[in-house]
Every structure is written in C-alpha cells, then in structure tokens.
Design a protein around this motif. Structure first.
Motif, PDB file in Angstrom:
ATOM      1  N   LEU A 197       0.858  -1.170   0.000  1.00 49.46           N
ATOM      2  CA  LEU A 197       0.000   0.000   0.000  1.00 49.46           C
ATOM      3  C   LEU A 197       0.897   1.224   0.000  1.00 49.46           C
ATOM      4  CD1 LEU A 197      -1.367  -2.143   2.254  1.00 49.46           C
ATOM      5  CD2 LEU A 197      -3.117  -0.408   2.097  1.00 49.46           C
ATOM      6  N   PHE A 198       0.565   2.177  -0.844  1.00 46.53           N
ATOM      7  CA  PHE A 198       1.262   3.462  -0.875  1.00 46.53           C
ATOM      8  C   PHE A 198       0.280   4.505  -0.360  1.00 46.53           C
ATOM      9  CE2 PHE A 198       2.021   7.414  -3.321  1.00 46.53           C
ATOM     10  CZ  PHE A 198       3.224   7.757  -2.748  1.00 46.53           C
ATOM     11  N   ASN A 199       0.629   5.184   0.730  1.00 44.62           N
ATOM     12  CA  ASN A 199      -0.275   6.130   1.387  1.00 44.62           C
ATOM     13  C   ASN A 199       0.308   7.536   1.380  1.00 44.62           C
ATOM     14  OD1 ASN A 199      -2.159   4.101   2.417  1.00 44.62           O
ATOM     15  ND2 ASN A 199      -0.436   3.481   3.691  1.00 44.62           N
ATOM     16  N   VAL A 200      -0.557   8.515   1.156  1.00 42.86           N
ATOM     17  CA  VAL A 200      -0.197   9.927   1.293  1.00 42.86           C
ATOM     18  C   VAL A 200      -1.232  10.552   2.218  1.00 42.86           C
ATOM     19  CG1 VAL A 200       0.185  12.114   0.118  1.00 42.86           C
ATOM     20  CG2 VAL A 200       0.760   9.974  -1.033  1.00 42.86           C
ATOM     21  N   ILE A 201      -0.755  11.187   3.297  1.00 40.59           N
ATOM     22  CA  ILE A 201      -1.642  11.743   4.320  1.00 40.59           C
ATOM     23  C   ILE A 201      -1.266  13.197   4.576  1.00 40.59           C
ATOM     24  CG2 ILE A 201      -2.329  11.568   6.756  1.00 40.59           C
ATOM     25  CD1 ILE A 201      -1.753   8.574   6.527  1.00 40.59           C
ATOM     26  N   ASP A 202      -2.274  14.064   4.682  1.00 44.25           N
ATOM     27  CA  ASP A 202      -2.049  15.457   5.062  1.00 44.25           C
ATOM     28  C   ASP A 202      -1.902  15.499   6.582  1.00 44.25           C
ATOM     29  OD1 ASP A 202      -2.214  18.193   5.733  1.00 44.25           O
ATOM     30  OD2 ASP A 202      -3.444  18.602   3.973  1.00 44.25           O
ATOM     31  N   ASP A 203      -0.767  15.980   7.074  1.00 41.81           N
ATOM     32  CA  ASP A 203      -0.490  15.967   8.510  1.00 41.81           C
ATOM     33  C   ASP A 203      -1.347  16.953   9.303  1.00 41.81           C
ATOM     34  OD1 ASP A 203       1.356  14.086   7.908  1.00 41.81           O
ATOM     35  OD2 ASP A 203       3.115  15.239   8.525  1.00 41.81           O
ATOM     36  N   PHE A 204      -1.890  17.967   8.649  1.00 40.00           N
ATOM     37  CA  PHE A 204      -2.685  18.964   9.370  1.00 40.00           C
ATOM     38  C   PHE A 204      -3.959  18.348   9.941  1.00 40.00           C
ATOM     39  CE2 PHE A 204      -6.134  22.156   9.250  1.00 40.00           C
ATOM     40  CZ  PHE A 204      -5.677  22.985  10.261  1.00 40.00           C
ATOM     41  N   ASN A 205      -4.709  17.649   9.102  1.00 47.34           N
ATOM     42  CA  ASN A 205      -5.986  17.104   9.558  1.00 47.34           C
ATOM     43  C   ASN A 205      -6.044  15.578   9.464  1.00 47.34           C
ATOM     44  OD1 ASN A 205      -6.047  16.911   6.821  1.00 47.34           O
ATOM     45  ND2 ASN A 205      -7.942  18.059   6.542  1.00 47.34           N
ATOM     46  N   ARG A 206      -4.897  14.938   9.187  1.00 46.02           N
ATOM     47  CA  ARG A 206      -4.784  13.481   9.087  1.00 46.02           C
ATOM     48  C   ARG A 206      -5.687  12.900   8.000  1.00 46.02           C
ATOM     49  NH1 ARG A 206      -0.318  13.758  11.581  1.00 46.02           N
ATOM     50  NH2 ARG A 206      -0.295  13.649  13.814  1.00 46.02           N
ATOM     51  N   GLU A 207      -5.953  13.672   6.966  1.00 43.33           N
ATOM     52  CA  GLU A 207      -6.779  13.207   5.860  1.00 43.33           C
ATOM     53  C   GLU A 207      -5.948  12.363   4.906  1.00 43.33           C
ATOM     54  OE1 GLU A 207      -9.441  15.078   2.206  1.00 43.33           O
ATOM     55  OE2 GLU A 207      -8.437  16.402   3.627  1.00 43.33           O
ATOM     56  N   ALA A 208      -6.466  11.199   4.553  1.00 44.92           N
ATOM     57  CA  ALA A 208      -5.797  10.346   3.576  1.00 44.92           C
ATOM     58  C   ALA A 208      -6.054  10.916   2.185  1.00 44.92           C
ATOM     59  CB  ALA A 208      -6.303   8.925   3.683  1.00 44.92           C
ATOM     60  N   LEU A 209      -5.003  11.391   1.536  1.00 46.32           N
ATOM     61  CA  LEU A 209      -5.136  12.016   0.222  1.00 46.32           C
ATOM     62  C   LEU A 209      -5.062  11.005  -0.895  1.00 46.32           C
ATOM     63  CD1 LEU A 209      -2.822  15.077   0.831  1.00 46.32           C
ATOM     64  CD2 LEU A 209      -5.288  14.923   1.151  1.00 46.32           C
ATOM     65  N   VAL A 212       3.827   5.570  -8.648  1.00 51.84           N
ATOM     66  CA  VAL A 212       3.875   6.455  -7.476  1.00 51.84           C
ATOM     67  C   VAL A 212       3.859   7.911  -7.933  1.00 51.84           C
ATOM     68  CG1 VAL A 212       5.317   7.186  -5.544  1.00 51.84           C
ATOM     69  CG2 VAL A 212       5.026   4.757  -6.022  1.00 51.84           C
ATOM     70  N   ILE A 213       4.624   8.230  -8.956  1.00 51.72           N
ATOM     71  CA  ILE A 213       4.665   9.607  -9.484  1.00 51.72           C
ATOM     72  C   ILE A 213       3.295   9.997 -10.023  1.00 51.72           C
ATOM     73  CG2 ILE A 213       5.625  11.040 -11.331  1.00 51.72           C
ATOM     74  CD1 ILE A 213       8.260   9.421 -10.908  1.00 51.72           C
ATOM     75  N   ARG A 214       2.638   9.082 -10.742  1.00 52.87           N
ATOM     76  CA  ARG A 214       1.305   9.368 -11.274  1.00 52.87           C
ATOM     77  C   ARG A 214       0.312   9.654 -10.146  1.00 52.87           C
ATOM     78  NH1 ARG A 214      -0.113   4.650 -14.174  1.00 52.87           N
ATOM     79  NH2 ARG A 214      -1.199   3.909 -12.328  1.00 52.87           N
ATOM     80  N   GLU A 215       0.379   8.876  -9.070  1.00 53.40           N
ATOM     81  CA  GLU A 215      -0.508   9.094  -7.924  1.00 53.40           C
ATOM     82  C   GLU A 215      -0.247  10.456  -7.277  1.00 53.40           C
ATOM     83  OE1 GLU A 215      -3.352   8.326  -4.897  1.00 53.40           O
ATOM     84  OE2 GLU A 215      -3.043   7.479  -6.882  1.00 53.40           O
ATOM     85  N   LEU A 216       1.023  10.825  -7.114  1.00 53.23           N
ATOM     86  CA  LEU A 216       1.350  12.132  -6.531  1.00 53.23           C
ATOM     87  C   LEU A 216       0.860  13.273  -7.426  1.00 53.23           C
ATOM     88  CD1 LEU A 216       4.913  11.462  -5.094  1.00 53.23           C
ATOM     89  CD2 LEU A 216       2.832  11.957  -3.800  1.00 53.23           C
ATOM     90  N   ARG A 217       1.013  13.119  -8.747  1.00 57.87           N
ATOM     91  CA  ARG A 217       0.523  14.158  -9.676  1.00 57.87           C
ATOM     92  C   ARG A 217      -0.993  14.302  -9.606  1.00 57.87           C
ATOM     93  NH1 ARG A 217       4.603  12.876 -14.629  1.00 57.87           N
ATOM     94  NH2 ARG A 217       6.297  14.184 -13.848  1.00 57.87           N
ATOM     95  N   GLN A 218      -1.709  13.189  -9.475  1.00 56.35           N
ATOM     96  CA  GLN A 218      -3.169  13.248  -9.352  1.00 56.35           C
ATOM     97  C   GLN A 218      -3.574  13.976  -8.075  1.00 56.35           C
ATOM     98  OE1 GLN A 218      -4.503   9.193  -9.610  1.00 56.35           O
ATOM     99  NE2 GLN A 218      -4.450   9.175 -11.853  1.00 56.35           N
ATOM    100  N   ILE A 219      -2.879  13.711  -6.987  1.00 58.46           N
ATOM    101  CA  ILE A 219      -3.190  14.379  -5.720  1.00 58.46           C
ATOM    102  C   ILE A 219      -2.918  15.874  -5.838  1.00 58.46           C
ATOM    103  CG2 ILE A 219      -2.526  14.572  -3.290  1.00 58.46           C
ATOM    104  CD1 ILE A 219      -1.906  11.536  -3.393  1.00 58.46           C
ATOM    105  N   ILE A 220      -1.810  16.239  -6.485  1.00 58.73           N
ATOM    106  CA  ILE A 220      -1.469  17.662  -6.652  1.00 58.73           C
ATOM    107  C   ILE A 220      -2.511  18.358  -7.524  1.00 58.73           C
ATOM    108  CG2 ILE A 220       0.208  19.242  -7.697  1.00 58.73           C
ATOM    109  CD1 ILE A 220       2.388  17.278  -6.687  1.00 58.73           C
ATOM    110  N   GLN A 221      -2.981  17.716  -8.578  1.00 59.56           N
ATOM    111  CA  GLN A 221      -4.031  18.317  -9.423  1.00 59.56           C
ATOM    112  C   GLN A 221      -5.304  18.541  -8.624  1.00 59.56           C
ATOM    113  OE1 GLN A 221      -4.551  15.662 -12.735  1.00 59.56           O
ATOM    114  NE2 GLN A 221      -3.199  16.859 -14.049  1.00 59.56           N
ATOM    115  N   TRP A 222      -5.658  17.600  -7.784  1.00 58.02           N
ATOM    116  CA  TRP A 222      -6.892  17.680  -7.017  1.00 58.02           C
ATOM    117  C   TRP A 222      -6.782  18.622  -5.824  1.00 58.02           C
ATOM    118  CZ3 TRP A 222      -7.209  14.859  -2.132  1.00 58.02           C
ATOM    119  CH2 TRP A 222      -8.445  15.010  -1.495  1.00 58.02           C
ATOM    120  N   ARG A 223      -5.639  18.598  -5.125  1.00 62.53           N
ATOM    121  CA  ARG A 223      -5.517  19.255  -3.837  1.00 62.53           C
ATOM    122  C   ARG A 223      -4.586  20.467  -3.847  1.00 62.53           C
ATOM    123  NH1 ARG A 223      -6.722  17.199   1.376  1.00 62.53           N
ATOM    124  NH2 ARG A 223      -6.075  18.789   2.817  1.00 62.53           N
ATOM    125  N   GLY A 224      -3.703  20.567  -4.840  1.00 58.09           N
ATOM    126  CA  GLY A 224      -2.672  21.594  -4.813  1.00 58.09           C
ATOM    127  C   GLY A 224      -1.384  21.003  -4.266  1.00 58.09           C
TER     128      GLY A 224
END
Length: 103
Positions: free
Chosen positions: A54-66, A79-91
């Motif tokens: 499992l590859f997890n990315v979590i925002d430390d401010f509110n513990r939201e799983a991104l 992994v790079i594709r997943e990070l790019r998708q998160i950046i497009q969605w969340r900044g």
C-alpha cells in the motif's frame, strides 16, 4: 592448558555496536492544509501467502488520507502518477515527509 581452551570454546561474547542515529527534528504545529504531507509504504500478506503493498499519502494537518494505492507490485512511475493526481486535485504541498525505510 585445559581442553576447553585448546578447542577455543570459551571465547567471550562481543558487545553489539550501537547505531549512531541522527537527531530527530521536533514536529512543528501546522496551521493549514497542504503544509506537510506524509508518504509511506505498508505491506501485508493474504491468506494464500501473496504479499501486497500500500502506498499512502496523508495530510499531517488534519490526518486526511489524500491517496492510497494498493497492488502486488508498484513501479516508480505509478507512485509519481498518484502524486501528480493528488497535486491536481488538492494543490502542492510545501513539504513531503517520508521515513526513508527499507522500501
């Protein structure tokens, strides 16, 4: 000379060397989302013996799983594709923290 000494059976036990660890940084108080993300891998095993990751990315401010990707193997491109998708969605995050484990 004793028989034990001749066979070298009474050798002393060598003490273990201590690992020198870097001093950890104190955690800062976060004031808003997207300041710090934590990124990590986890793994587990199915009943039939196959392992998955499992590859997890979590925002430390509110513990939201991104983001969470699950598969039997994971390439760097995925992994790079997943990070790019998160950046497009969340900044973009200011910092991405990872534990630099054996993965």
């Amino acid at each position: 000379m004793s028989r034990m000494k001749e066979l070298e059976l009474n050798l002393g036990v060598k003490p273990r060397k201590r690992l020198v660890r870097e001093k950890t940084e104190a955690l800062t108080v976060l004031l808003e989302i997207n300041q710090v993300w934590s990124m990590d891998y986890m793994h587990d095993q199915l009943a039939d013996g196959r392992t998955f990751r499992l590859f997890n990315v979590i925002d430390d401010f509110n513990r939201e799983a991104l983001g969470m990707e699950v598969d039997f193997s994971m390439s760097a491109e995925r992994v790079i594709r997943e990070l790019r998708q998160i950046i497009q969605w969340r900044g973009k995050s200011s910092v991405i923290r990872c534990d630099n484990g054996p993965e």
